[in-house]
Design a protein around this motif. Structure first.
Motif, PDB file in Angstrom:
ATOM      1  N   ASN A   4       0.890   5.276  -9.228  1.00  0.00           N
ATOM      2  CA  ASN A   4      -0.070   6.188  -9.881  1.00  0.00           C
ATOM      3  C   ASN A   4       1.017   7.257 -10.862  1.00  0.00           C
ATOM      4  O   ASN A   4       0.682   7.318 -11.852  1.00  0.00           O
ATOM      5  CB  ASN A   4      -0.745   6.915  -8.987  1.00  0.00           C
ATOM      6  N   ALA A   5       1.994   7.573 -10.020  1.00  0.00           N
ATOM      7  CA  ALA A   5       2.701   8.598 -11.086  1.00  0.00           C
ATOM      8  C   ALA A   5       3.554   7.913 -12.022  1.00  0.00           C
ATOM      9  O   ALA A   5       3.758   8.276 -13.276  1.00  0.00           O
ATOM     10  CB  ALA A   5       4.026   9.316 -10.212  1.00  0.00           C
ATOM     11  N   PHE A  24       0.860  -1.000  -0.099  1.00  0.00           N
ATOM     12  CA  PHE A  24       0.003  -0.124   0.019  1.00  0.00           C
ATOM     13  C   PHE A  24       0.916   1.226  -0.011  1.00  0.00           C
ATOM     14  O   PHE A  24       0.338   2.431  -0.367  1.00  0.00           O
ATOM     15  CB  PHE A  24      -0.934  -0.066   1.298  1.00  0.00           C
ATOM     16  N   LYS A  41       1.431   5.789  -4.288  1.00  0.00           N
ATOM     17  CA  LYS A  41       1.380   6.905  -4.900  1.00  0.00           C
ATOM     18  C   LYS A  41       2.235   6.975  -6.079  1.00  0.00           C
ATOM     19  O   LYS A  41       2.386   7.387  -6.905  1.00  0.00           O
ATOM     20  CB  LYS A  41       1.729   7.909  -3.903  1.00  0.00           C
ATOM     21  N   PRO A  42       3.715   6.323  -5.854  1.00  0.00           N
ATOM     22  CA  PRO A  42       4.468   6.303  -6.767  1.00  0.00           C
ATOM     23  C   PRO A  42       4.027   5.248  -8.233  1.00  0.00           C
ATOM     24  O   PRO A  42       4.293   5.626  -9.151  1.00  0.00           O
ATOM     25  CB  PRO A  42       5.866   5.664  -6.542  1.00  0.00           C
ATOM     26  N   LEU A  71       2.562   5.704 -14.069  1.00  0.00           N
ATOM     27  CA  LEU A  71       1.400   5.594 -15.242  1.00  0.00           C
ATOM     28  C   LEU A  71       1.817   6.672 -16.299  1.00  0.00           C
ATOM     29  O   LEU A  71       1.806   6.449 -17.617  1.00  0.00           O
ATOM     30  CB  LEU A  71      -0.023   5.652 -14.765  1.00  0.00           C
ATOM     31  N   LEU A  72       2.499   7.880 -15.835  1.00  0.00           N
ATOM     32  CA  LEU A  72       2.718   8.870 -16.821  1.00  0.00           C
ATOM     33  C   LEU A  72       3.913   8.465 -17.460  1.00  0.00           C
ATOM     34  O   LEU A  72       4.398   9.156 -18.344  1.00  0.00           O
ATOM     35  CB  LEU A  72       2.880  10.189 -16.260  1.00  0.00           C
ATOM     36  N   ASN A  96     -18.387   3.629 -23.919  1.00  0.00           N
ATOM     37  CA  ASN A  96     -17.660   3.308 -25.179  1.00  0.00           C
ATOM     38  C   ASN A  96     -18.936   3.304 -26.355  1.00  0.00           C
ATOM     39  O   ASN A  96     -18.648   3.525 -27.502  1.00  0.00           O
ATOM     40  CB  ASN A  96     -16.951   1.956 -25.342  1.00  0.00           C
ATOM     41  N   ARG A 135      -9.704  -3.617 -13.500  1.00  0.00           N
ATOM     42  CA  ARG A 135      -9.458  -2.365 -14.200  1.00  0.00           C
ATOM     43  C   ARG A 135     -10.655  -2.004 -15.343  1.00  0.00           C
ATOM     44  O   ARG A 135     -11.355  -1.081 -15.061  1.00  0.00           O
ATOM     45  CB  ARG A 135      -8.278  -2.337 -15.202  1.00  0.00           C
ATOM     46  N   LYS A 156     -13.018   0.623 -13.954  1.00  0.00           N
ATOM     47  CA  LYS A 156     -12.746   1.968 -14.940  1.00  0.00           C
ATOM     48  C   LYS A 156     -12.067   3.002 -14.135  1.00  0.00           C
ATOM     49  O   LYS A 156     -12.376   4.221 -13.992  1.00  0.00           O
ATOM     50  CB  LYS A 156     -14.259   2.393 -15.375  1.00  0.00           C
ATOM     51  N   THR A 157     -10.905   2.560 -13.569  1.00  0.00           N
ATOM     52  CA  THR A 157      -9.957   3.400 -12.927  1.00  0.00           C
ATOM     53  C   THR A 157      -8.646   3.045 -12.947  1.00  0.00           C
ATOM     54  O   THR A 157      -8.308   1.888 -13.172  1.00  0.00           O
ATOM     55  CB  THR A 157     -10.349   3.414 -11.164  1.00  0.00           C
ATOM     56  N   SER A 158      -7.657   3.945 -12.779  1.00  0.00           N
ATOM     57  CA  SER A 158      -6.115   3.405 -12.885  1.00  0.00           C
ATOM     58  C   SER A 158      -5.769   4.023 -11.403  1.00  0.00           C
ATOM     59  O   SER A 158      -4.316   4.238 -11.505  1.00  0.00           O
ATOM     60  CB  SER A 158      -5.582   3.912 -13.946  1.00  0.00           C
TER      61      SER A 158
END
Lengths: 340, 258
Positions: A221-222, A214, A218-219, A224-225, A338, A274, A278-280
């Motif tokens: 999520n980041a 857990f 945070k990292p 993903l960019l 969609n 997912r 429907k979230t990431s």
């Protein structure tokens, strides 16, 4: 439907599946017996053994499913690769080498595993499997520090798998028939092999790693960019990679040691989650992977012991046969968004 | 102020033998607050390499980059992420996330261990979205946006990061004509009103000359010149840096020979 509602429904689903898993099996046990077992009243010793056995395998399924799903999620995000799953890093193949070697050594001498009591035999196999994963995990962690390219790590893991499967074949070549049989049985996977003495260790260690993961929300999520954007936001990408491999590696090593190489759950559950949610956002994904992973493996466990199979169907057969169609169905179901 | 002292950009080819390929050995350079610097040069001239080096996404082969007199290597990841924001040339590829949430990622350096946003963070996100003018996109899925729209979202993310320095690697490559004008106005607002320093690489010479305070001009053979837009037009620099056998720059006519 709100995502938290979906999670609550899934938790209810888990409760229902646990209940079914306790009731269904080749032996019929009535409700009164269960009640007696749970309030600690003495009941028929055979029945209490069977109930204990069913509780253990349900618990194993819950934690193994949750662990594998989370390991899959960590690896898929880390490598930004939808096909990543616990088997890609070659860690479970390390376990196979450990088990194969163990069966060869013990199978060909006076110390034949076949002479062991089932429980001590299971302990030896688990230990061998865990020891087998350690060199692969250490090598991967070491190599991952030496490169910036995550594709290189992915391919390295694949290469480990190939090397390990060759070693297994060599060992198999020199093995006796009985050891081969034991190896094949181990490879089919089972949620019922955790000895009750080891149950607490198994559950606690997986729960600890799951809790620690857990702190990666945070990292993750980041990242993903992409690695560059993540690094610019202050993520230490190499350290994140180290912890993802460490956590998923330990989870896979533990589960493979006790349950054998369980396929598919680690690959499918993150995708199912997912698609459904429907979230990431990894806070949601992680919780959902734990819940849905547990639910899917309980479902698989239930199917392995539907009346008629005599409690003997291997788990690995069921995970793919059940999991793959679910995944395909979800992938091809057009969402409201969609369809617009 | 960002200072580059004796920086050589490039790539290490082999770690053990210390052989490396130097792309540019740069003179000492400065990026001041409120300044807009455009980095121009042909494909492969090392614009991205320089931007990546300043952002510490790769290490310089020689020399060091200083931000407000601190060597970037001495800064923590978090401290650096509050100093320099970056917009890369290609937008990321993420499913199942709204544009609003991508912008909110810019708050990463400021949030706690689980990354929860507080009210101040939300206000900054909304303000950044407003500044870039992408309110209409904010509830849409990021993966359903066009490349140009995605790039605007990434610029909003960088704004949300609240850094005094912003590095942009060809941020306008995907933008349509009117968006480009809009964006250049926005960038000028960043430097003049918010006193941010912007370094951006671009192939759009016209826009670069119009909006830059300084130009950094690079060529593929390691040449580097710092000059003002006016000087670029009146000297033979363009001919030297952008001309080739087939495209001959006519200094008197401000255009390439056809």
């Amino acid at each position: 439907m709100k995502n938290s509602l979906k999670l609550i429904i899934a938790v209810a689903l888990i409760a229902g599946l646990v209940f079914l898993n306790l009731c269904v099996g080749s032996a019929n046990i009535n409700f009164e017996e269960f009640w007696n077992y749970f309030i600690g009243k003495s009941c028929d010793s055979t029945n209490s053994f069977i109930i204990g056995y069913r509780i253990n395998s349900s618990l194993t399924a819950v934690f193994a499913g949750a662990g594998l799903a989370v390991a899959g999620l960590l690896l898929q995000t880390l490598f930004n690769n939808p096909l990543a799953d616990p088997s890609v890093l070659g860690i479970s193949s390390g376990a196979s080498v450990g088990v194969a070697c163990c069966l060869l050594i013990f199978g060909s001498s006076q110390l034949s595993v076949l002479h062991f009591t089932p429980i001590s035999r299971q302990m030896v196999v688990s230990a061998a499997s865990f020891i087998g994963t350690i060199p692969v995990l250490l090598l991967l962690l070491l190599l991952s520090k030496r490169t910036n390219n995550k594709l290189v790590i992915l391919i390295t893991g694949l290469m480990f798998s190939f090397i390990n499967s060759s070693i297994v074949t060599i060992v198999e070549f020199f093995s006796m028939k009985e050891s081969l049989y034991s190896y094949v049985m181990w490879g089919m996977g089972s949620f019922s092999n955790v000895p009750s003495e080891m149950m607490t260790v198994f559950i606690v260690s997986i729960a600890v790693v799951l809790t620690m993961s857990f702190f990666l929300i945070k990292p993750l999520n980041a990242v993903l960019l992409g690695d560059n954007y993540a690094a610019n936001l202050g993520v230490n990408v190499k350290r994140l990679r180290f912890f993802c491999i460490l956590f998923s590696g330990v989870i896979i090593a533990l589960i493979t040691a006790y349950c054998g190489p369980i396929g598919f759950i680690g690959l499918a559950v993150p995708h199912i989650v997912r698609m459904l949610l429907k979230t990431s956002d990894h806070a949601m994904l992680l919780v959902a992977c734990i819940i849905f992973g547990a639910a899917l493996s309980l479902l698989c466990l239930l199917i392995t012991r539907l009346p008629g199979f005599d409690g003997a169907l291997p788990v690995n057969v069921v995970t793919a046969i059940i999991g793959a169609p679910i995944l395909i169905k979800i992938l091809f179901t057009p969402s409201i968004k969609n369809a617009k | 102020m960002i200072t580059l002292k004796g920086v050589s950009t490039g790539y290490k080819i082999n770690k053990s033998q210390k052989s490396c390929r130097i792309v540019h050995s740069l003179p000492d350079l400065k990026i001041n607050a409120g300044e807009m610097i455009c980095l121009i040069g042909m494909n492969g001239s090392g614009k991205s390499t320089l931007i990546r080096t300043i952002c510490r996404l790769q290490t310089p082969l020689n020399g060091s980059v200083y931000i407000d007199d601190a060597n970037v290597n001495s800064l923590s990841d978090k401290a650096l992420s509050k100093k320099i924001g970056v917009v890369l040339s290609t937008p990321p590829d993420i499913d199942n996330i709204t544009a609003n949430d991508v912008v909110a990622m810019g708050r990463y350096p400021y949030t706690g261990i689980f990354g929860k946003l507080n009210e101040i963070d939300y206000n900054i996100v909304t303000a950044s979205i407003h500044d870039i003018g992408i309110e209409k996109l904010s509830d849409k899925l990021f993966s359903e946006l066009s490349d140009g729209e995605k790039q605007k979202v990434m610029i909003a993310k960088t704004l949300c990061q609240q850094t005094p320095y912003i590095m942009m690697d060809e941020p306008m490559a995907f933008l349509d004509y009117s968006s480009r004008i809009e964006m250049s106005k926005l960038l000028q607002m960043l430097t003049s009103k918010m006193n941010k320093a912007v370094l951006l690489s671009t192939h759009n010479l016209e826009l670069a000359i119009e909006m830059a305070d300084k130009l950094w001009v690079m060529n593929t053979s390691g040449g580097f010149v710092e000059c003002t837009p006016g000087k670029l037009l009146t000297s033979s620099l363009l001919a030297d840096y952008f001309g080739s056998d087939t495209a001959n720059w006519l200094t008197q006519h401000f255009r390439f020979e056809k």
